[in-house]
Design an enzyme around this catalytic site. Structure first.
Site, mmCIF file in Angstrom:
data_model
loop_
_atom_site.group_PDB
_atom_site.id
_atom_site.type_symbol
_atom_site.label_atom_id
_atom_site.label_comp_id
_atom_site.label_asym_id
_atom_site.label_seq_id
_atom_site.Cartn_x
_atom_site.Cartn_y
_atom_site.Cartn_z
ATOM 1 N N GLU A 52 5.540 -3.472 0.712
ATOM 2 C CA GLU A 52 5.627 -3.126 -0.717
ATOM 3 C C GLU A 52 4.929 -1.785 -0.854
ATOM 4 O O GLU A 52 3.701 -1.715 -0.813
ATOM 5 C CB GLU A 52 4.907 -4.185 -1.565
ATOM 6 C CG GLU A 52 5.480 -5.589 -1.444
ATOM 7 C CD GLU A 52 6.802 -5.749 -2.151
ATOM 8 O OE1 GLU A 52 7.122 -4.930 -3.039
ATOM 9 O OE2 GLU A 52 7.538 -6.680 -1.796
ATOM 10 N N GLY B 86 0.830 -1.201 0.000
ATOM 11 C CA GLY B 86 0.000 0.000 0.000
ATOM 12 C C GLY B 86 0.856 1.237 0.000
ATOM 13 O O GLY B 86 2.029 1.205 -0.401
ATOM 14 N N GLY B 87 0.280 2.321 0.473
ATOM 15 C CA GLY B 87 0.965 3.607 0.420
ATOM 16 C C GLY B 87 1.960 3.778 1.559
ATOM 17 O O GLY B 87 1.879 3.108 2.592
ATOM 18 N N CYS C 215 2.035 0.798 -8.989
ATOM 19 C CA CYS C 215 3.220 1.137 -8.197
ATOM 20 C C CYS C 215 4.476 1.245 -9.055
ATOM 21 O O CYS C 215 5.411 1.943 -8.689
ATOM 22 C CB CYS C 215 3.419 0.122 -7.086
ATOM 23 S SG CYS C 215 3.582 -1.559 -7.675
#
Ligand code: NAP
Length: 472
Positions: free
Chosen positions: A245, A225-226, A279
């Site tokens: 990640e 995620g962010g 991403c």
């Protein structure tokens, strides 16, 4: 849909609506899980761990293979679910479904290869007459927290290796895209996975995600995620393994000797795949001055041929962003950059959640679009005098997931390989290239650890050393 609590489908009185970002139509609802559900899921998962740990590898392999067969049979439903609940067009959703099937196939294969090594104990004084080895054993209960942008395959990247390695897993998919994850869970349960091994809880990350991360029964948090949520998780997780990640703003270097048309085509696709919510999407392109104008003109012309529209129409190239709020955020970043001196070469227009693919020039260093992750369909073009300048600019941000270079010169390519601060580098492809078995992850704020089934399996298992003293 209901959510999965220890293999059982459960409802809750409070629900979350899942809406199609293209037309705001209601796709389905899911339960709004609570902290009590987290407590129950972790308790059941402890039993699930004991069950999976004791299960012979060939049974795990059979379950994962049956899951693959069911995913193949349900291909159209899985792809349509992705296309309805997320930003992806049906073509993008079909590609993701095929990749998720591959991810689960590789998980079944890797379950067979979970081996160890013998250890040369006699290589040090005191080790004489000892023999031994290590083997890998599962880590325990794993929290798998996933984002909205690949709602099926990024869940597969956690459930596949977690189950292959003998763990139990409690997954929390993104609240805007929970359906694909639940349908993958359905395939696993229908394939015969003992229910205690799997929960998929739906509900807000700040509540149930946070409770999962804090839970003492959890041995590992596998998060995609962010960076903001990632940082928060590292602050509250306590003593447990963490893999992260996170995001990026990937740079691509285009040198004057490149195969020009291939570079343009690959960079346009890499910039606007999944409406830039990717991403490894291309965000910054550093182009050698001598070909800058030609590259910009070709890039803009190709971008202007992009067809926006209904995600279910196979002719559509790009769908909406995940929400109108997100499209407004990106629009405001464009406006801010323009105020700081940047120029919109094409795009910039928004209608609801649909933001036209946007190409920017003259982007000042330090603008959000230059150094933060835009996670939308906006790419900036920069002229550079040479490779040194390109590498220096490419590295000048906090992120480092992927980089790429287009050139026919091996020396230049390998200089970029050595000097770009990233977790992976593509030569003559844009950053938007991944197959599911390669090690995948970033440096700096882009993450910790690696996925890519075999590498996730290493993170999700531990070596246990066995030593026999035969000297008695
Ligand atoms: P996000 O907002 O960080 O959310 C990701 C997941 O975390 C969601 O399930 C979310 O739940 C949950 N969450 C939020 N706050 C949490 C907290 N305090 N504790 C525990 N869980 C929490 O990210 P997103 O907007 O869905 O996805 C976009 C980001 O993911 C981008 O930055 C992108 O680069 C990154 N990404 C990275 C990779 C990679 O492999 N490196 C791949 C894909 C995406 P809710 O949905 O309920 O808020």
């Amino acid at each position: 849909m209901k959510m999965i609590l220890g293999g059982e489908w459960v409802d809750r009185s409070s629900t979350i609506e899942v809406r199609d970002p293209y037309d705001d139509s209601l796709v389905d609802t899911v339960p709004r899980g609570s902290v009590d559900d987290v407590v129950a899921a972790v308790e059941i998962a402890r039993r699930g761990y004991a069950i999976n740990r004791a299960m012979p590898a060939h049974e795990r392999i059979s379950i994962l293979k049956r899951c693959v067969t069911l995913m193949e049979e349900r291909f159209d439903d899985l792809a349509t679910t992705i296309a309805r609940e997320s930003s992806k067009t049906i073509r993008e959703a079909q590609k993701e479904t095929a990749r998720a099937i591959n991810t689960m196939t590789i998980s079944a294969e890797e379950a067979r290869r979970l081996d160890g090594e013998t250890i040369p104990f006699d290589s040090a004084p005191g080790g004489e007459k000892r023999i031994g080895y290590y083997y890998r054993f599962p880590i325990g209960v794993i929290a798998a927290i996933t984002p909205f942008n690949d709602p099926l395959n990024l869940v597969a990247h956690k459930l596949g290796p977690a189950i292959a390695g003998g763990n139990a897993v409690v997954c929390k998919p993104a609240s805007v895209t929970p359906l694909s994850a639940l349908k993958l869970g359905e395939c696993l349960l229908d394939a015969g996975l003992p229910g205690e091994i799997l929960s998929i809880l739906t509900g807000p990350g700040a509540e149930i995600g946070d409770a999962l991360v804090r839970s003492e029964g959890m041995r590992m948090v596998s998060f995609t995620g962010g960076v903001e949520a990632g940082r928060r998780i590292t602050q509250v997780a306590g003593l447990k393994k963490i893999s992260m990640e996170l995001g990026s703003n990937s740079p691509v270097i285009v040198l004057s000797d490149c195969k020009f048309d291939d570079a343009v085509e690959s960079c346009v696709s890499g910039s606007f795949w999944a409406a830039g919510q990717n991403c490894i999407g291309v965000q910054r392109i550093y182009i050698e001055e001598s070909i800058y104008d030609r590259f910009r003109d070709a890039f803009v012309a190709r971008t202007e041929r992009y067809r926006l529209g209904s995600k279910l129409d196979p002719e559509t190239d790009m769908g909406p962003m995940i929400t109108e709020d997100e499209a407004q955020r990106v629009e405001s970043w464009i406006a801010e950059a323009v105020n700081q001196g940047a120029r919109v070469a094409t795009g910039g227009k928004r209608e609801g959640a649909l933001l036209a693919p946007t190409v920017m020039e003259e982007m000042p260093r330090g603008a959000k679009l230059d150094c933060d992750e835009v996670f939308g369909p906006v790419v900036s073009l920069y002229p550079v005098s040479d490779l040194d300048e390109a590498i220096e600019a490419a590295n000048g941000v906090d992120y480092g997931l992927y980089g790429a270079i287009f050139t026919q010169d091996l020396d230049q390519a390998f200089r970029a390989v050595r000097e770009m601060e990233v977790g992976g580098i593509m030569v003559n492809d844009s950053t938007d290239y991944r197959i599911d078995l390669m090690p995948f992850g970033g440096v700096k704020s882009s993450g910790l650890g690696r996925e890519g089934i075999r590498y996730a399996l290493m993170e999700m298992t531990e070596p246990k050393t066995v030593c026999l003293n035969l000297g008695g």
